[in-house]
Motif scaffolding. Sequence first.
Motif, PDB file in Angstrom:
ATOM      1  N   LEU A 177       0.864  -1.178   0.000  1.00 58.85           N
ATOM      2  CA  LEU A 177       0.000   0.000   0.000  1.00 58.85           C
ATOM      3  C   LEU A 177       0.902   1.230   0.000  1.00 58.85           C
ATOM      4  O   LEU A 177       1.649   1.469   0.945  1.00 58.85           O
ATOM      5  CB  LEU A 177      -0.898   0.006   1.245  1.00 58.85           C
ATOM      6  CG  LEU A 177      -1.719   1.271   1.499  1.00 58.85           C
ATOM      7  CD1 LEU A 177      -2.701   1.519   0.355  1.00 58.85           C
ATOM      8  CD2 LEU A 177      -2.464   1.176   2.824  1.00 58.85           C
ATOM      9  N   ASP A 226      -2.516  -0.888  -3.763  1.00 60.66           N
ATOM     10  CA  ASP A 226      -3.426   0.235  -3.515  1.00 60.66           C
ATOM     11  C   ASP A 226      -2.594   1.474  -3.223  1.00 60.66           C
ATOM     12  O   ASP A 226      -1.376   1.401  -3.045  1.00 60.66           O
ATOM     13  CB  ASP A 226      -4.363  -0.081  -2.342  1.00 60.66           C
ATOM     14  CG  ASP A 226      -5.660   0.732  -2.404  1.00 60.66           C
ATOM     15  OD1 ASP A 226      -5.748   1.661  -3.232  1.00 60.66           O
ATOM     16  OD2 ASP A 226      -6.568   0.430  -1.612  1.00 60.66           O
ATOM     17  N   ARG A 274      -8.292  -0.184   4.198  1.00 58.62           N
ATOM     18  CA  ARG A 274      -7.568  -0.523   2.971  1.00 58.62           C
ATOM     19  C   ARG A 274      -6.702  -1.765   3.177  1.00 58.62           C
ATOM     20  O   ARG A 274      -6.628  -2.642   2.311  1.00 58.62           O
ATOM     21  CB  ARG A 274      -6.683   0.648   2.540  1.00 58.62           C
ATOM     22  CG  ARG A 274      -7.420   1.925   2.176  1.00 58.62           C
ATOM     23  CD  ARG A 274      -8.113   1.842   0.827  1.00 58.62           C
ATOM     24  NE  ARG A 274      -8.646   3.139   0.433  1.00 58.62           N
ATOM     25  CZ  ARG A 274      -8.028   3.975  -0.390  1.00 58.62           C
ATOM     26  NH1 ARG A 274      -6.869   3.659  -0.935  1.00 58.62           N
ATOM     27  NH2 ARG A 274      -8.584   5.138  -0.699  1.00 58.62           N
ATOM     28  N   ILE A 332      -7.071  -5.261   1.089  1.00 60.37           N
ATOM     29  CA  ILE A 332      -5.960  -5.828   0.326  1.00 60.37           C
ATOM     30  C   ILE A 332      -5.686  -7.260   0.770  1.00 60.37           C
ATOM     31  O   ILE A 332      -5.493  -8.161  -0.049  1.00 60.37           O
ATOM     32  CB  ILE A 332      -4.688  -4.971   0.512  1.00 60.37           C
ATOM     33  CG1 ILE A 332      -4.852  -3.609  -0.164  1.00 60.37           C
ATOM     34  CG2 ILE A 332      -3.468  -5.689  -0.078  1.00 60.37           C
ATOM     35  CD1 ILE A 332      -3.720  -2.642   0.153  1.00 60.37           C
TER      36      ILE A 332
END
Length: 227
Positions: A76, A97, A111, A115
């Motif tokens: 991320l 992401d 998030r 993921i």
Amino acid sequence: MKILVIEDNKELASSIHDYLAGENYICELAFSATEAREKLLFFTYDCIILDIMLPDGNGLELLNLVKEEHINGSILIISAKGALDDKIKGLEEGADDYLTKPFHLPELHARLRAIHRRKNLDGNNIISFKEITLNTNTFELKIHGKALDATRKEFELLLYFLVNKNRVLSRQAIANHLWGDYTDNLSNVDFVYQHVKNLRKKINMAGGDDYIDTIYGLGYKFNTNKG
């Protein structure tokens, strides 16, 4: 979940660490590209939170390192508002992401969970194998549909086994995954044995089969051919 935060802003890094630790994640910090490179090469992580701008290098170089060395772990990217080129390049290079600074920590958490579900759990919150069911949202473990009184570490241990079915996991790998990289410096990790023993006992008492094999001299394996 075990996470590496690569961020040179120590105040932000500490905030992320404290928040994720409060959510019972194992969270390690790296404040430079050099420190991050060493951790990435010697330890394993479920997810890497990667800042693009670092004092001694570009985060995209670390992204390339992850690819070249076939390092497991979702990525991320976090970077300053308006860095569109970095966002596009990072995603093209394999990041999972992107989150723009400043951000709210609950959004970061959401998030990370998304993921992890996509890459490791086929997008599901419910992980099942025969009579075993785990809910990664509520951290509830059920055997034959009945809730099992398991600790958070026991839940994470079983989840680690299920994600790595039929793979031999060393005691050191289990210790690093569930307790953090500092365990690499311990003289022994015999405490892993006790946690595996307790998990086996609870599953057995609930009427479940014992799928965890002890591989002497190596570690443990969740054997899907048993039961």
